[in-house]
Design an enzyme around this catalytic site. Structure first.
Site, mmCIF file in Angstrom:
data_model
loop_
_atom_site.group_PDB
_atom_site.id
_atom_site.type_symbol
_atom_site.label_atom_id
_atom_site.label_comp_id
_atom_site.label_asym_id
_atom_site.label_seq_id
_atom_site.Cartn_x
_atom_site.Cartn_y
_atom_site.Cartn_z
ATOM 1 N N GLY A 16 0.775 -1.239 0.000
ATOM 2 C CA GLY A 16 0.000 0.000 0.000
ATOM 3 C C GLY A 16 0.804 1.285 0.000
ATOM 4 N N THR A 17 2.038 1.241 -0.539
ATOM 5 C CA THR A 17 2.799 2.496 -0.567
ATOM 6 C C THR A 17 2.152 3.494 -1.533
ATOM 7 O OG1 THR A 17 4.365 1.748 -2.269
ATOM 8 C CG2 THR A 17 4.973 1.337 0.031
ATOM 9 N N ASN A 18 1.590 2.987 -2.627
ATOM 10 C CA ASN A 18 0.883 3.892 -3.551
ATOM 11 C C ASN A 18 -0.380 4.437 -2.893
ATOM 12 O OD1 ASN A 18 1.912 4.183 -6.497
ATOM 13 N ND2 ASN A 18 2.412 2.085 -5.900
ATOM 14 N N ASN A 111 -5.788 1.977 -13.333
ATOM 15 C CA ASN A 111 -4.778 1.093 -12.726
ATOM 16 C C ASN A 111 -3.389 1.630 -13.041
ATOM 17 O OD1 ASN A 111 -3.642 -1.237 -11.480
ATOM 18 N ND2 ASN A 111 -3.411 -2.199 -13.477
ATOM 19 N N HIS A 113 0.570 0.252 -13.618
ATOM 20 C CA HIS A 113 1.350 -0.972 -13.847
ATOM 21 C C HIS A 113 2.831 -0.590 -13.883
ATOM 22 C CE1 HIS A 113 1.918 -5.080 -15.191
ATOM 23 N NE2 HIS A 113 2.826 -4.622 -16.031
HETATM 24 C C1 GRF Z 1 3.059 -1.074 -7.712
HETATM 25 O O1 GRF Z 1 4.334 -1.202 -8.246
HETATM 26 C C2 GRF Z 1 2.014 -0.988 -8.805
HETATM 27 O O2 GRF Z 1 2.494 -0.514 -10.011
HETATM 28 C C3 GRF Z 1 1.613 -2.409 -8.996
HETATM 29 O O3 GRF Z 1 1.691 -2.992 -7.718
HETATM 30 C C4 GRF Z 1 2.625 -2.288 -6.917
HETATM 31 C C5 GRF Z 1 1.940 -1.951 -5.635
HETATM 32 O O4 GRF Z 1 2.833 -1.523 -4.660
HETATM 33 N N1 GRF Z 1 0.335 -2.510 -9.663
HETATM 34 P P1 GRF Z 1 2.352 -0.879 -3.296
HETATM 35 O O5 GRF Z 1 1.457 -1.908 -2.590
HETATM 36 O O6 GRF Z 1 1.591 0.355 -3.605
HETATM 37 O O7 GRF Z 1 3.600 -0.617 -2.512
#
Ligand code: GRF
Length: 205
Positions: A16-18, A111, A113
């Site tokens: 969940g860093t994003n 999404n 990627h």
């Molecule tokens: C990210 O690299 C995103 O591009 C992919 O999954 C990863 C999720 O990372 N779809 P995080 O959980 O947000 O750290």
């Protein structure tokens, strides 16, 4: 006329860093969106813990817990209705979104990627595996892709890409770190732009 913030749901299966970067952006005074909830198919997802730290509703909803796809879709719809979700953002979500949900949010579900689609996408291509495949293929560049979510994995219209050169020192782990740093900058801003577009549409309606 409505400048109300667009209510988004983040779907995430992993650390969940994003999700956290998106939440941070939503807390800035000019944000055009608010994170109404974070939904995960994994009870122990870091994304749910991060949401809870910000007092954002963290919901677990796993297709495996339902006897039929219809029941799962109903439960998901109910959650989205409950939080008044207007836009869905996938951030490391490892389950397919049911067609009924895609249909309902057509053009409002996105999404990210961690590679330059259409290369290195599709089923099973997620996380570090993507970076491993990129390095094994001897690519000289990689990057990120933001796309609309459609019924087929990683195949919706591409809306934004950013590429970076691959360094000699790159390992899958290093590449993952470099790519995530870019994602954390670009994805929240993309969402902000989309939310502003949707706000304008609401104003003219
Ligand atoms: C990210 O690299 C995103 O591009 C992919 O999954 C990863 C999720 O990372 N779809 P995080 O959980 O947000 O750290």
């Amino acid at each position: 006329m409505s400048n109300a913030r667009i209510r988004i749901a983040i779907f995430a299966s992993g650390s969940g860093t994003n999700a956290e970067a998106i939440i941070h952006r939503s807390l800035q005074s000019d944000a055009a969106f608010t994170v109404a909830c974070v939904i995960s198919n994994r009870k122990d997802a870091g994304a749910l813990k991060r949401a809870a730290l910000f007092n954002i509703p963290a919901e677990y909803c796993n297709p495996a817990d339902f006897a039929t796809e219809t029941q799962y879709v109903e439960a998901l719809q109910q959650l989205l209705d409950q939080y008044g979700v207007q836009m869905i953002v996938l951030a490391g979500y490892l389950r397919k979104i049911p067609p009924a949900i895609i249909e309902r949010y057509r053009g409002r579900i996105f999404n990210i990627h961690p590679a330059l689609l259409p290369k290195f996408g599709g089923k099973g291509m997620y996380g570090r595996r993507v970076h491993q495949a990129v390095l094994q293929a001897g690519e000289t560049e990689t990057g990120i892709t933001i796309h609309e979510v459609t019924e087929e994995y990683d195949a919706g219209p591409i809306l934004l890409q950013k590429s970076i050169p691959i360094d000699k020192e790159d390992t899958p782990e290093r590449l993952e770190m470099r790519i995530k740093a870019i994602e954390h900058q670009i994805y929240p801003e993309f969402i902000q732009q989309k939310a502003m577009e949707f706000q304008k549409l609401q104003t003219v309606q």
